[in-house]
Scaffold this motif. Structure first.
Motif, PDB file in Angstrom:
ATOM      1  N   THR A 177      -7.366  -3.199  -8.018  1.00  0.00           N
ATOM      2  CA  THR A 177      -6.887  -1.967  -7.377  1.00  0.00           C
ATOM      3  C   THR A 177      -5.502  -1.549  -7.863  1.00  0.00           C
ATOM      4  O   THR A 177      -5.204  -0.362  -7.930  1.00  0.00           O
ATOM      5  CB  THR A 177      -6.853  -2.128  -5.839  1.00  0.00           C
ATOM      6  OG1 THR A 177      -6.020  -3.258  -5.508  1.00  0.00           O
ATOM      7  CG2 THR A 177      -8.256  -2.337  -5.287  1.00  0.00           C
ATOM      8  N   SER A 178      -4.652  -2.516  -8.196  1.00  0.00           N
ATOM      9  CA  SER A 178      -3.290  -2.176  -8.637  1.00  0.00           C
ATOM     10  C   SER A 178      -3.297  -1.248  -9.838  1.00  0.00           C
ATOM     11  O   SER A 178      -2.430  -0.372  -9.971  1.00  0.00           O
ATOM     12  CB  SER A 178      -2.505  -3.449  -8.989  1.00  0.00           C
ATOM     13  OG  SER A 178      -2.136  -4.158  -7.832  1.00  0.00           O
ATOM     14  N   LEU A 196      -5.053   1.202 -10.542  1.00  0.00           N
ATOM     15  CA  LEU A 196      -5.316   2.618 -10.290  1.00  0.00           C
ATOM     16  C   LEU A 196      -4.031   3.435 -10.364  1.00  0.00           C
ATOM     17  O   LEU A 196      -4.060   4.633 -10.643  1.00  0.00           O
ATOM     18  CB  LEU A 196      -5.974   2.800  -8.916  1.00  0.00           C
ATOM     19  CG  LEU A 196      -7.370   2.191  -8.768  1.00  0.00           C
ATOM     20  CD1 LEU A 196      -7.891   2.395  -7.349  1.00  0.00           C
ATOM     21  CD2 LEU A 196      -8.333   2.785  -9.796  1.00  0.00           C
ATOM     22  N   THR A 245       0.850  -1.186   0.000  1.00  0.00           N
ATOM     23  CA  THR A 245       0.000   0.000   0.000  1.00  0.00           C
ATOM     24  C   THR A 245       0.887   1.239   0.000  1.00  0.00           C
ATOM     25  O   THR A 245       2.072   1.180   0.348  1.00  0.00           O
ATOM     26  CB  THR A 245      -0.920   0.063   1.235  1.00  0.00           C
ATOM     27  OG1 THR A 245      -0.117   0.184   2.425  1.00  0.00           O
ATOM     28  CG2 THR A 245      -1.807  -1.167   1.324  1.00  0.00           C
TER      29      THR A 245
END
Length: 285
Positions: free
Chosen positions: A170-171, A173, A150
């Motif tokens: 999510t990666s 983004l 994160t």
């Protein structure tokens, strides 16, 4: 290994052999007098000569991106106190101007394995750049301080903060952009490079930025003439980095691209030409 969303941006080049410092070419209509004056000063300072040339192989970031001082009849040397690096605006006029070559034959695989550990530090290039560009980061346990789990990206393209969470959905983004796109490089000289040079180019930290994924997709393989970051405050630094990468690797620009570079950099004539990328942090024990 790369995770979900770790796809290459659509980027691409010319010959790994730097062309001689050819006579200064015609600059676009935006700011020609300013550029000509600056270039004359720089040329006098570095002692440019028709027979001068630069090293024949585009190397990794610190060396490939070094602005070199031509010396008649021999390899160029790195700049010293008496040979300051030109501004980004002055360097625009040192880029060869040609038409865009056909994109036929372009394939990302021609630039080597995606995010290879080219510097052999035990961490792939994508995670090197994430560790360099993200703040407030937590590293994934068991990865020897390599993989970012994160973090926060202060996105240069939008000027906003983006939370990064590694994982499917999510990666993506946060993506790693080739500032000079791979396919753009293919159409402007990289077709003549060998495989090792293309691989080095694709993994060179000077040419890589962690950015907003949606804006990276919007940019595609655009050059300065076709795409600029929405964050106007970052445009000078962005264009200066494109100039530095193209200068370091001997890539050419189209006339429209040169005009656009001059138009942007004329608003910040003292913008320095980057000669190296920000340092990638060492891995944690």
């Amino acid at each position: 290994m790369t995770g979900p969303g770790d796809a290459w941006p659509d980027d691409a080049g010319t010959s790994p052999t730097r062309s001689p410092w050819a006579p200064l070419r015609r600059v676009g209509v935006a700011g020609p007098v300013m550029v000509a004056a600056i270039v004359l000063v720089i040329s006098a300072a570095v002692g440019s000569a028709p027979g001068a040339h630069v090293p024949s192989t585009a190397t990794r970031s610190a060396t490939a991106a070094a602005v070199v001082t031509p010396s008649p009849g021999g390899p160029a040397s790195t700049p010293g106190p008496e040979a300051p690096a030109p501004s980004a605006l002055a360097a625009v006029a040192l880029l060869p101007v040609k038409g865009r070559a056909p994109k036929s034959g372009y394939d990302r695989e021609l630039y080597g394995q995606a995010w290879k550990d080219v510097d052999r530090n035990g961490c792939d290039t994508r995670n090197d750049i994430l560790r360099r560009d993200l703040t407030d980061q937590l590293l994934k346990p068991g990865t020897n301080g390599c993989v970012v789990a994160t973090g926060t990206l202060l996105d240069p393209y939008s000027g906003t903060a983006i939370a990064f969470v590694r994982g499917q959905g999510t990666s993506s983004l946060v993506q790693i952009d080739h500032v000079v796109a791979l396919s753009d490089s293919w159409q402007k000289g990289a077709q003549q490079w060998d495989a090792a040079t293309r691989e080095a180019f694709a993994n060179d930290p000077l040419n890589l930025l962690a950015v907003d994924g949606a804006l990276n997709q919007q940019k595609g393989d655009g050059d300065t003439a076709t795409w600029l970051p929405p964050n106007k405050g970052y445009r000078c630094a962005y264009v200066a980095r494109q100039v530095a990468v193209k200068y370091a690797y001997g890539l050419w620009v189209t006339q429209a691209e040169q005009d656009a570079m001059v138009r942007v950099l004329s608003t910040c004539p003292s913008q320095p030409l980057p000669t190296t990328a920000p340092e990638v942090p060492a891995q944690s024990p």
